[in-house]
Design a protein around this motif. Structure first.
Motif: not given
Length: 125
Positions: A60-70
């Motif tokens: 859920a963190d937009p700044d995370s390298g693992a962020a889920e765009a959906a």
């Protein structure tokens, strides 16, 4: 844990399964935070987004390298309805999402209440 769930419920909006179903039909997101094995065993809400509770913050963190765009693309939109098996994980997840700036609500009773209300589920084994 019980106190954490109670606090999350007290501080987070809730929605009935029918209200969440209607909102999804209008374009809102249903986020299922159950584990993959639960999805296979019990099925899932058609069109729902699946992110296990254990990795929600990073997804859920937009700044995370693992962020889920959906999910992160919906951050400024109203209406993420969070679902689990019976409601406890959904309460914690929705509360966390609200703290992260999302507009999230708990689907009361989880997938079990969804099924009890006769709402559609796909993929149950």
């Amino acid at each position: 844990m019980k106190e954490m769930v109670e606090t999350a419920r007290a501080q987070t909006k809730t929605a009935s399964p029918q209200d969440a179903h209607d909102a999804a039909a209008a374009g809102h997101v249903i986020l299922d935070v159950r584990e993959p094995g639960e999805l296979q065993q019990d099925g899932c809400v058609s069109g729902s987004l699946h992110i296990p509770r254990g990795v929600l913050e990073s997804k859920a963190d937009p700044d995370s390298g693992a962020a889920e765009a959906a999910l992160t693309s919906r951050r400024d939109d109203a209406g993420i309805y969070v679902l689990c098996a019976s409601g406890a994980r959904a309460a914690l997840a929705a509360h966390t999402l609200c703290q992260m700036g999302y507009d999230a609500a708990i689907i009361e009773g989880g997938l079990q209440a969804w099924k009890d209300d006769g709402l559609p589920v796909e993929g149950a084994s």
